[in-house]
Write a protein that holds these residues in place. Structure first.
Motif, PDB file in Angstrom:
ATOM      1  N   LEU A  19      37.588  49.719  32.577  1.00  0.00           N
ATOM      2  CA  LEU A  19      37.047  48.158  32.996  1.00  0.00           C
ATOM      3  C   LEU A  19      35.537  48.034  32.340  1.00  0.00           C
ATOM      4  O   LEU A  19      35.572  46.869  31.754  1.00  0.00           O
ATOM      5  N   LYS A  60      46.437  51.656  26.103  1.00  0.00           N
ATOM      6  CA  LYS A  60      47.246  51.250  27.232  1.00  0.00           C
ATOM      7  C   LYS A  60      49.071  51.587  26.677  1.00  0.00           C
ATOM      8  O   LYS A  60      49.954  51.242  27.236  1.00  0.00           O
ATOM      9  N   ALA A 101      43.445  47.258  25.182  1.00  0.00           N
ATOM     10  CA  ALA A 101      44.116  47.656  26.203  1.00  0.00           C
ATOM     11  C   ALA A 101      45.354  48.207  25.388  1.00  0.00           C
ATOM     12  O   ALA A 101      45.426  49.150  25.604  1.00  0.00           O
ATOM     13  N   VAL A 107      42.497  48.912  38.705  1.00  0.00           N
ATOM     14  CA  VAL A 107      41.811  49.803  37.851  1.00  0.00           C
ATOM     15  C   VAL A 107      41.073  50.866  38.177  1.00  0.00           C
ATOM     16  O   VAL A 107      39.859  50.034  38.445  1.00  0.00           O
ATOM     17  N   TYR A 108      41.597  51.398  36.616  1.00  0.00           N
ATOM     18  CA  TYR A 108      40.389  52.529  36.476  1.00  0.00           C
ATOM     19  C   TYR A 108      38.948  51.686  36.228  1.00  0.00           C
ATOM     20  O   TYR A 108      39.003  51.369  34.977  1.00  0.00           O
TER      21      TYR A 108
END
Length: 326
Positions: free
Chosen positions: A26, A266, A262, A21-22
């Motif tokens: 994170l 996202k 998130a 994950v980027y």
């Protein structure tokens, strides 16, 4: 499963996460998870609902950003200065707020935090509505270059784990037991001879310092600080994270922070994916309705998961265990 094995698996996943994950995303999750844990220490284990925690989160970010960019201090000193500023603000705010209880305590923290918001809005070093831009990452201890996202990720991971360890140690210490007693029955704690106001003030300052640690680290990660972090809406956001994850649980705020952040970052990607799968173009607009989605999640949690996600899971496991024992 043994707790040590669970922690080992979680640690291994965290070590491998930046390769999947980027890393910047994170690191943002880790910062907000620590922020939520700091807030939960106050409301979940002491019973004090502060609606001004954005003051500590944002103030530490501004002070750390100023120390790193304008004063040219080393990275570790800049973060410590931000934490110290948050603790000092927490001491002043807590000393004024703990004189009252319930909704009055909450409103005092909100009012004081909004006063601080307008201070940062007018202060020259903050950049006003433009924010504090161009904060350098620097080098840790003068040796470890933090310009690499991967290197910085592991530093932030250590900071987050250390903060979580402080919260865990506090909760399970004699001091933490007194805080729980204050939350459950404050008059009884007073009758047992405890200086309740002193304990509440200590918890308030510790929570403020940890929130400041999260805010200062976030500024280091993103390289800027804005008024959003000191606005009352940020205080509302951390309340939402804690309630969704599980009030009064150690892991709950982390889960809540992951879900909310998130969704904010996202949800648009998820909407595009659903639109491609179902050919329903309406899903592409979900990313513009983050507040509506998070509001719906909050309503569902209040109606169906009153203990939060982790709290309900723990209650289910406990009921299952009792049923098997019976």
């Amino acid at each position: 499963m043994n707790k040590k094995i669970s922690y080992g698996i979680a640690f291994a996943l965290l070590l491998a996460a930046p390769f999947i994950v980027y890393p910047v995303f994170l690191m943002k999750l880790l910062c907000f998870a620590l922020f939520a844990c700091a807030f939960n220490l106050l409301i979940g284990f002491t019973g004090l609902l502060s609606f001004g925690h954005a003051a500590f989160f944002g103030a530490a970010g501004y002070i750390a950003g100023w120390a790193l960019r304008d004063a040219g201090l080393p990275t570790e000193l800049g973060i410590l200065l931000g934490v110290g500023a948050a603790a000092l603000i927490g001491l002043v705010m807590g000393a004024l707020a703990i004189r009252r209880q319930g909704i009055y305590f909450t409103m005092i923290t909100l009012a004081l935090a909004q006063m601080l918001y307008f201070v940062f809005l007018q202060a020259k070093f903050t950049g006003g509505e433009d924010g504090l831009q161009g904060v350098p990452r620097g080098k840790l201890l003068g040796m470890l270059d933090l310009s690499s996202d991967l290197t910085l990720y592991y530093f932030v991971l250590v900071v987050a784990i250390a903060g979580f360890a402080i919260v865990m140690r506090t909760v399970h210490s004699p001091f933490g037991q007194v805080l729980k007693a204050v939350k459950e029955n404050e008059p009884r704690a007073i009758s047992l001879g405890y200086d309740v106001d002193r304990y509440k003030l200590m918890a308030f300052v510790l929570s403020a310092a940890l929130a400041g640690l999260a805010g200062a680290t976030k500024t280091l990660v993103l390289g800027f600080e804005t008024l959003t972090d000191v606005h009352w809406s940020m205080s509302g956001l951390v309340v939402l994270m804690t309630l969704v994850g599980g009030l009064g649980t150690l892991v709950g705020p982390i889960v809540g922070a992951i879900i909310i952040i998130a969704l904010e970052n996202k949800l648009g990607d998820l909407g595009n994916l659903l639109a491609n799968i179902t050919t329903i173009e309406w899903f592409r607009s979900i990313g513009d309705s983050v507040t509506i989605v998070t509001g719906l999640i909050f309503i569902v949690c209040v109606l169906a998961f009153r203990r939060g996600i982790v709290g309900e899971l723990m209650a289910y496991v406990e009921r299952t265990g009792k049923a098997k024992a019976g």
